[in-house]
Design a protein around this motif. Structure first.
Motif, PDB file in Angstrom:
ATOM      1  N   ASP A  92       0.767   3.973  -2.928  1.00 53.09           N
ATOM      2  CA  ASP A  92       0.260   5.413  -2.429  1.00 53.09           C
ATOM      3  C   ASP A  92       1.270   5.986  -3.104  1.00 53.09           C
ATOM      4  N   HIS A 113     -13.316  13.852   6.364  1.00 50.97           N
ATOM      5  CA  HIS A 113     -11.869  13.925   5.584  1.00 50.97           C
ATOM      6  C   HIS A 113     -12.552  15.279   4.805  1.00 50.97           C
ATOM      7  N   ASP A 142      -6.194  10.608  13.610  1.00 51.74           N
ATOM      8  CA  ASP A 142      -5.677  12.535  12.392  1.00 51.74           C
ATOM      9  C   ASP A 142      -6.772  14.054  12.715  1.00 51.74           C
ATOM     10  N   GLU A 194      -2.635   7.824  17.149  1.00 52.74           N
ATOM     11  CA  GLU A 194      -2.812   7.358  16.184  1.00 52.74           C
ATOM     12  C   GLU A 194      -3.619   7.884  15.404  1.00 52.74           C
ATOM     13  N   ASP A 209      -6.611  -1.322   2.863  1.00 49.95           N
ATOM     14  CA  ASP A 209      -7.100  -0.541   3.886  1.00 49.95           C
ATOM     15  C   ASP A 209      -8.084   0.280   3.262  1.00 49.95           C
ATOM     16  N   VAL A 256       0.743  -1.227  -0.166  1.00 51.33           N
ATOM     17  CA  VAL A 256      -0.361  -0.057  -0.251  1.00 51.33           C
ATOM     18  C   VAL A 256       0.911   1.517  -0.334  1.00 51.33           C
ATOM     19  N   ARG A 257       2.306   0.684   0.597  1.00 47.64           N
ATOM     20  CA  ARG A 257       3.188   2.480   0.682  1.00 47.64           C
ATOM     21  C   ARG A 257       3.280   2.737  -0.631  1.00 47.64           C
ATOM     22  N   ASP A 288      -9.939   2.274   4.877  1.00 49.67           N
ATOM     23  CA  ASP A 288     -10.371   3.629   5.944  1.00 49.67           C
ATOM     24  C   ASP A 288      -8.867   3.614   5.998  1.00 49.67           C
ATOM     25  N   ASN A 289      -8.491   3.986   4.673  1.00 48.06           N
ATOM     26  CA  ASN A 289      -7.345   5.267   4.127  1.00 48.06           C
ATOM     27  C   ASN A 289      -8.001   6.116   2.243  1.00 48.06           C
ATOM     28  N   ARG A 303      -6.737   8.304   1.416  1.00 46.46           N
ATOM     29  CA  ARG A 303      -6.175   8.441   0.799  1.00 46.46           C
ATOM     30  C   ARG A 303      -5.700   7.106  -0.516  1.00 46.46           C
ATOM     31  N   LEU A 304      -5.930   6.208  -0.457  1.00 49.03           N
ATOM     32  CA  LEU A 304      -6.599   5.082  -1.512  1.00 49.03           C
ATOM     33  C   LEU A 304      -7.409   5.601  -2.321  1.00 49.03           C
TER      34      LEU A 304
END
Length: 713
Positions: A341, A410, A668, A666, A373, A337-338, A375-376, A378-379
C-alpha cells in the motif's frame, strides 16, 4: 469379519456399495464408529494410497485380509456414484444438509487414494460439476479456482501452492462449513498427511485458523472455543511434534493476539498453565518479517526523490518480493499488504505503469493483496490507480463502480468516480456524477471535495449561480482550500456580468494575501489583473480563452478479455438498476455467493417476510451477519400482522447492536456515520419505512458479491 461382506458387495455392485457406505447403511464391523475414509484407510492396501507410509490418525490394527481388487472397484463405484448424483434431482431441502455431507465425504477419498477413473470423471465435465456443486453451496466463496477437484492432482512442492491452499482455507471458513474447512486444511497439508510433512505446512494450517478467529473474535468466548477445537484437530492430524514442542509452537503463533488471549486459548486446547509457563516459545519456530515499517517508509521517500522509473522500481521491487515470500511462508498477509500500500501508491503517483514487465508484476501483487484483504477499500483504490496509470481508464472506472456496491459507506471512491464522470462529454455520465456527489453529501454534508466537483460541473454547464454557491460552501468548510478559491474566482470571471471581474480579483487577492504560496491561485490572479489592464485600455480581448475546452467524446474501447467482460456486465447491470431507482432488484448471481445473503436477497425481492426464510440457517451462520439478520427481523415487524411489542423488541436489538458498533474502536468513522444516517431514516414514522429498510438491506447484501473475475486471472 462383517466388513468383508461389504468388500464382496463392492466387487459385485460398486456403486451400491459406495452409496451404502456413505449413507451409513453398510455393515463394516468392527469399524462402525469411524468415518468412511478412515475405514477405507484400514482395509485398502497401502500401495493404493498417494503416500504409502503411515498416515496421521490412521486406525491401528489393520486387517490382513485385504485384496488388491478393492481400489479398482472403489474407483469405479465412486465415479459412478458421483455421476449419478449429479444427474439426479436434489433431495428435499430438509435433507440437503445430510446429502451435502455425503458429497463432502466422497470428495475426500481421491485425496487419499489413487482413483484415476474418478479423477478423470471430475475433470472431464468441469462446467457440469460446477453447476451441481453450486446448488449444494459447496463451491468456494471467492475464487472459482478453489474448487474441490483441484486437490485431486495437486502436489504442493513449492510455496506458491502452499499459499494457494492457505487461501482456500481462509475462504472455506467464510462458508461456516466445518467439513469444508477441514477439507481445505487437509489439502493445505499436502494430502494425505504424513509424518514427513514439513513444519511450514503445519504453520500455514494454524495461521489460517488464527486468521479465521480474528474475523470472528467479536463473538467472544465461542470464537476462542472454536479456535481451540480446530487446533486440537490439527494436533490430532499432525502428531509429529511432542507436547512441549507443540506448546511452544502454538504460543509463538498466538502471541500476536495478546498474551492473555493466547494463554486463554492454550488452556482451552488443553495445555496446563504450569507446563505452559515452564516452556517458553522456541526461536526455531519463529518467522520474522523481512523488514520493519520504517524500511518501507524509507523506500517511499526514495521513490519520491527518484529521477527515473527504473531507479524507483529497483527501490521497491526487492522489498515487496521479500514481503511476498514471507507471506507464502507464514500465511500472514499484514506486512505484505502494508508495504504494498505504501510503496506501490508512491510509485504509481509518480510514474506511469506502461513497462510490460513492471506492469505485470505490480498487477500481480495488487491482485494478491486484494484477495488477501478484500474488505480494505484502500487496496481497491490502489487497483484503480494502477489501471489508470497503465492506460486502462475504462477498466479503472469499472473498479470504481464496483466500490459503492461493495463499500456503501466509503465516500472517496464516489468522489473519485464523480470526477471521472464529470469530465465526460456524455450527459448521462454527468448526471451520474451529480447523483454520486449528492449521495456523498447525504452522508457527509461537509465534504469539501464533493462541493468542489459540483462547482466544476456547474461551471462546465454555465450554471453560474450554482457554481458560486458550491464554491462558497466549500470555502466555508475549509477557507484555505485553494481549489475552491480558484473555482469561485473562475465562476465570477467567466460569468461576464457587471462587476464580476473586480469581484474575482478582489476575492483572489484576499485569498493569496491570507494563504500565500499557492502557485495556481497566484498565476490565475496575474491573469485576471492583466485582463483588467487590457480592458481599461479599451483593447478587445476574447476572454473566453481561459475557459475549459469542452470534453471531446471518446471512442468506446472494446473489451476483449472474458473476465473483464463478465465484470463489466455485472457492474453495468447494477448501475442501471440503481439509476432506475429500483434498488438493483436482482438476485445475487454466481456459484460463489454466500448462501445466507442469497436467501435474504431473494426473500426481500419476493416480499417474503416469514420465519421460514432463516429456518435452514444455523446459529453460527446467522451470527456471521449480525447487522443483516437484525435488520431483517426488524423489517419483519413492519409488516401489517406484527405486534407492537415484537416491533419494539426488534428495534431495541437493532439499536443495541448499532450502539456497540459505534463504540467499537476498530470501526471506521465513515462506517459509523453511514449506519447512523440509514438507521435514522428507517426509524422515522413514515409509511415508506418498510421500502426504505428493504433498500438498505439490499445495499448491505450487495457487499457479499464474489471478487471480480479479473482478480483471479
Amino acid at each position: 469379519m462383517s466388513w468383508q461382506n461389504w468388500a464382496e458387495q463392492l466387487c459385485q455392485a460398486p456403486e451400491q456399495a459406495v452409496n451404502d457406505l456413505l449413507r451409513g447403511a453398510a455393515d463394516v464391523s468392527p469399524f462402525e464408529r469411524i468415518q468412511p475414509y478412515e475405514f477405507l484407510l484400514a482395509i485398502l492396501p497401502r500401495d493404493s494410497r498417494h503416500i504409502a507410509g503411515s498416515l496421521l490418525g490412521e486406525p491401528t490394527g489393520l486387517p490382513d485380509e485385504t485384496t488388491a481388487d478393492l481400489p479398482a472397484s472403489l474407483d469405479a463405484g465412486l465415479a459412478a456414484w458421483l455421476t449419478t448424483q449429479r444427474q439426479t434431482a436434489l433431495p428435499q431441502p430438509r435433507k440437503l444438509s445430510a446429502y451435502a455431507a455425503q458429497v463432502c465425504e466422497a470428495l475426500q477419498w481421491p485425496l487419499y487414494f489413487r482413483l484415476p477413473q474418478t479423477q478423470e470423471a471430475l475433470k472431464s465435465e468441469r462446467a457440469s460439476w460446477l453447476q451441481w456443486l453450486a446448488k449444494l453451496t459447496l463451491s468456494a466463496y471467492r475464487d472459482p479456482e478453489f474448487d474441490y477437484w483441484q486437490v485431486l492432482a495437486v502436489q504442493q512442492g513449492d510455496d506458491d501452492l502452499q499459499f494457494f491452499w492457505q487461501s482456500f482455507v481462509v475462504e472455506a471458513g467464510r462458508l461456516r462449513s466445518l467439513r469444508y474447512l477441514h477439507l481445505g486444511l487437509l489439502a493445505l497439508a499436502r494430502l494425505p498427511l504424513s509424518e514427513q510433512d514439513s513444519l511450514r505446512n503445519l504453520r500455514l494450517q494454524v495461521q489460517a485458523l488464527i486468521n479465521r478467529y480474528q474475523r470472528r473474535k467479536s463473538w467472544g468466548t465461542p470464537a476462542q472455543q472454536e479456535l481451540a477445537q480446530s487446533l486440537r484437530a490439527v494436533m490430532a492430524r499432525n502428531p509429529s511434534l511432542s507436547t512441549d514442542r507443540y506448546r511452544g509452537f502454538l504460543l509463538e503463533l498466538l502471541t500476536p493476539l495478546g498474551e492473555d488471549k493466547a494463554l486463554s486459548i492454550l488452556s482451552l486446547v488443553g495445555f496446563s498453565a504450569q507446563a505452559r509457563a515452564a516452556t517458553p516459545a522456541k526461536k526455531a519456530y519463529r518467522l520474522e518479517p523481512p523488514a520493519l515499517a520504517s524500511v518501507a517508509d524509507q523506500a517511499v521517500r526514495d521513490v519520491k526523490q527518484s529521477r527515473n522509473l527504473n531507479h524507483a522500481w529497483d527501490t521497491i521491487r526487492s522489498l515487496l518480493a521479500d514481503h511476498e515470500a514471507y507471506l507464502h511462508q507464514s500465511g500472514d498477509g499484514f506486512h505484505f499488504v502494508r508495504a504494498l500500500d505504501k510503496c506501490a501508491r508512491a510509485f504509481l503517483n509518480k510514474y506511469p505503469l506502461r513497462e510490460p514487465e513492471i506492469q505485470g508484476r505490480m498487477m500481480q501483487w495488487i491482485h494478491l493483496a486484494v484477495q488477501i484483504d478484500a474488505d480494505n477499500p484502500r487496496l481497491w483504490m490502489l487497483w484503480e490507480l494502477a489501471l489508470r496509470q497503465a492506460g486502462q481508464p475504462q477498466r479503472a472506472q469499472w473498479v470504481l463502480w464496483e466500490m459503492p456496491r461493495r463499500f456503501p459507506e466509503h465516500l472517496p471512491c464516489r468522489v473519485e468516480l464523480a470526477r471521472l464522470l464529470a469530465a465526460s462529454a456524455n450527459a448521462d455520465d454527468r448526471t451520474q456524477a451529480r447523483r454520486l456527489l449528492q449521495q456523498v453529501l447525504q452522508l457527509d454534508p461537509d465534504n469539501l471535495h464533493a462541493y468542489a466537483t459540483l462547482a466544476q460541473l456547474a461551471i462546465r454547464d454555465q450554471d453560474w449561480t450554482a457554481a458560486l454557491d458550491y464554491a462558497q460552501r466549500g470555502l466555508r468548510i475549509e477557507p484555505s482550500d485553494g481549489h475552491c478559491a480558484l473555482l469561485l474566482a473562475t465562476a465570477y470571471a467567466r460569468r461576464h456580468q457587471a462587476d464580476d471581474l473586480p469581484a474575482a480579483i478582489e476575492h483572489l487577492q484576499g485569498f493569496v494575501q491570507k494563504y500565500p504560496g499557492n502557485p495556481n491561485a497566484e498565476g490565475y490572479l496575474q491573469k485576471l489583473l492583466h485582463r483588467r489592464q487590457l480592458a481599461e485600455q479599451g483593447q478587445w480581448i476574447d476572454f473566453e480563452d481561459d475557459a475549459e475546452p469542452a470534453p471531446e467524446p471518446q471512442a468506446a474501447t472494446t473489451e476483449n478479455e472474458a473476465a473483464w467482460q463478465a465484470f463489466a456486465e455485472s457492474v453495468q447491470h447494477w448501475v442501471s438498476a440503481k439509476s432506475a431507482g429500483n434498488g438493483a432488484d436482482q438476485a445475487l448471481v454466481g456459484d460463489r455467493v454466500l448462501p445466507l445473503p442469497q436467501a435474504l436477497r431473494l426473500a426481500v425481492l419476493n416480499g417474503l417476510w416469514d420465519d421460514a426464510v432463516l429456518a435452514n440457517c444455523d446459529d453460527n451462520l446467522q451470527r456471521e451477519f449480525p447487522l443483516e439478520i437484525r435488520l431483517w427481523r426488524y423489517l419483519q415487524t413492519l409488516q401489517a400482522d406484527a405486534s407492537a411489542a415484537r416491533r419494539e423488541q426488534a428495534k431495541q436489538a437493532m439499536q443495541a447492536w448499532l450502539d456497540a458498533e459505534r463504540q467499537s474502536a476498530e470501526k471506521d468513522e465513515s462506517w459509523r456515520t453511514y449506519l447512523a444516517k440509514r438507521w435514522e431514516a428507517l426509524k422515522a414514522d413514515d409509511p415508506a419505512a418498510s421500502a426504505v429498510g428493504a433498500d438498505w438491506l439490499k445495499d448491505l447484501l450487495d457487499r457479499y458479491q464474489p471478487l471480480p473475475a479479473p482478480l483471479m486471472g
